[in-house]
Design a protein around this motif. Structure first.
Motif, PDB file in Angstrom:
ATOM      1  N   UNK A  87       0.144   4.756  11.439  1.00 57.17           N
ATOM      2  CA  UNK A  87       1.432   5.514  11.073  1.00 57.17           C
ATOM      3  C   UNK A  87       2.467   5.104  11.876  1.00 57.17           C
ATOM      4  N   UNK A  88       3.606   4.702  11.293  1.00 61.38           N
ATOM      5  CA  UNK A  88       4.879   4.409  11.928  1.00 61.38           C
ATOM      6  C   UNK A  88       5.906   5.728  11.767  1.00 61.38           C
ATOM      7  N   UNK A  89       6.519   5.859  12.856  1.00 61.07           N
ATOM      8  CA  UNK A  89       7.402   7.268  12.647  1.00 61.07           C
ATOM      9  C   UNK A  89       8.623   6.384  12.431  1.00 61.07           C
ATOM     10  N   UNK A  90       9.414   6.933  11.398  1.00 60.44           N
ATOM     11  CA  UNK A  90      10.864   6.270  11.126  1.00 60.44           C
ATOM     12  C   UNK A  90      11.723   7.283  11.734  1.00 60.44           C
ATOM     13  N   UNK A  97       7.618   9.503   7.768  1.00 54.99           N
ATOM     14  CA  UNK A  97       6.724   8.398   8.364  1.00 54.99           C
ATOM     15  C   UNK A  97       6.474   7.428   7.523  1.00 54.99           C
ATOM     16  N   UNK A  98       5.676   6.316   7.787  1.00 64.44           N
ATOM     17  CA  UNK A  98       5.109   5.118   6.986  1.00 64.44           C
ATOM     18  C   UNK A  98       3.607   5.273   7.083  1.00 64.44           C
ATOM     19  N   UNK A  99       2.803   5.162   6.179  1.00 64.77           N
ATOM     20  CA  UNK A  99       1.356   5.032   6.567  1.00 64.77           C
ATOM     21  C   UNK A  99       0.858   3.718   6.004  1.00 64.77           C
ATOM     22  N   UNK A 151       0.765  -0.442  -2.908  1.00 60.43           N
ATOM     23  CA  UNK A 151      -0.270   0.587  -3.192  1.00 60.43           C
ATOM     24  C   UNK A 151      -0.893   1.060  -1.711  1.00 60.43           C
ATOM     25  N   UNK A 152      -0.779   0.098  -0.667  1.00 59.44           N
ATOM     26  CA  UNK A 152      -1.432   0.589   0.558  1.00 59.44           C
ATOM     27  C   UNK A 152      -0.264   0.958   1.475  1.00 59.44           C
ATOM     28  N   UNK A 153       0.886   1.195   1.128  1.00 63.06           N
ATOM     29  CA  UNK A 153       1.956   1.645   2.113  1.00 63.06           C
ATOM     30  C   UNK A 153       2.401   3.097   1.280  1.00 63.06           C
ATOM     31  N   UNK A 154       2.308   4.327   2.044  1.00 69.82           N
ATOM     32  CA  UNK A 154       2.534   5.544   1.895  1.00 69.82           C
ATOM     33  C   UNK A 154       4.051   5.848   2.506  1.00 69.82           C
ATOM     34  N   UNK A 155       4.895   6.075   2.060  1.00 66.53           N
ATOM     35  CA  UNK A 155       6.427   6.568   2.632  1.00 66.53           C
ATOM     36  C   UNK A 155       7.149   7.704   1.790  1.00 66.53           C
TER      37      UNK A 155
END
Ligand code: SF4
Ligand code: SF4
Length: 114
Positions: free
Chosen positions: A62-65, A71-73, A110-114
């Protein structure tokens, strides 16, 4: 004449038994059990942008933007531990029952959630 190995009997029996495994993809996957931890889901509207989930994630998925307080998962990095769902104060994260995530491109959208 040599001795018949003891494993031979069970092996021969097994030839006539149905397989224990699901013959996916010819047969659809069996239903997942309750509380199954599948691919994570993110509800952007509920997110308060606190960043707690990114802090507890053991695999750096998880990246915190910070600028956008979201976030970006990266699903390919996720270890399906559900720690982020426990940490989230807004219930913005939850584990789904989905588990089909094979792909040749780990950067597919499909593998990135934001
Ligand atoms: S389920 Fe675990 S590994 Fe996956 S994003 Fe959440 S904390 Fe990270
Ligand atoms: S812990 Fe929940 S509210 Fe906080 S950034 Fe993560 S998803 Fe958003």
């Amino acid at each position: 004449m040599g001795v018949i190995p003891p494993i031979l009997g069970p092996c021969l029996k097994q030839l006539f038994k149905k397989p224990f495994t699901n013959l996916f993809p010819d047969v659809p996957p069996i239903p997942t059990p309750g509380n199954y931890r599948g691919i994570i889901s993110y509800d952007r509207d509920k997110c308060a942008g606190c960043g707690l989930c990114a802090m507890v994630c053991p695999s750096g998925a998880i990246d915190f933007v910070k600028e956008e307080r979201r976030i970006r998962i990266w699903i390919v990095k996720c270890a399906f531990c559900a720690q982020c769902t426990s940490a989230c104060p807004k219930d913005a994260l939850f584990m789904t029952e989905e588990f089909l995530s094979a792909d040749y491109d780990k950067h597919t959208k499909e593998f990135i959630l934001e």
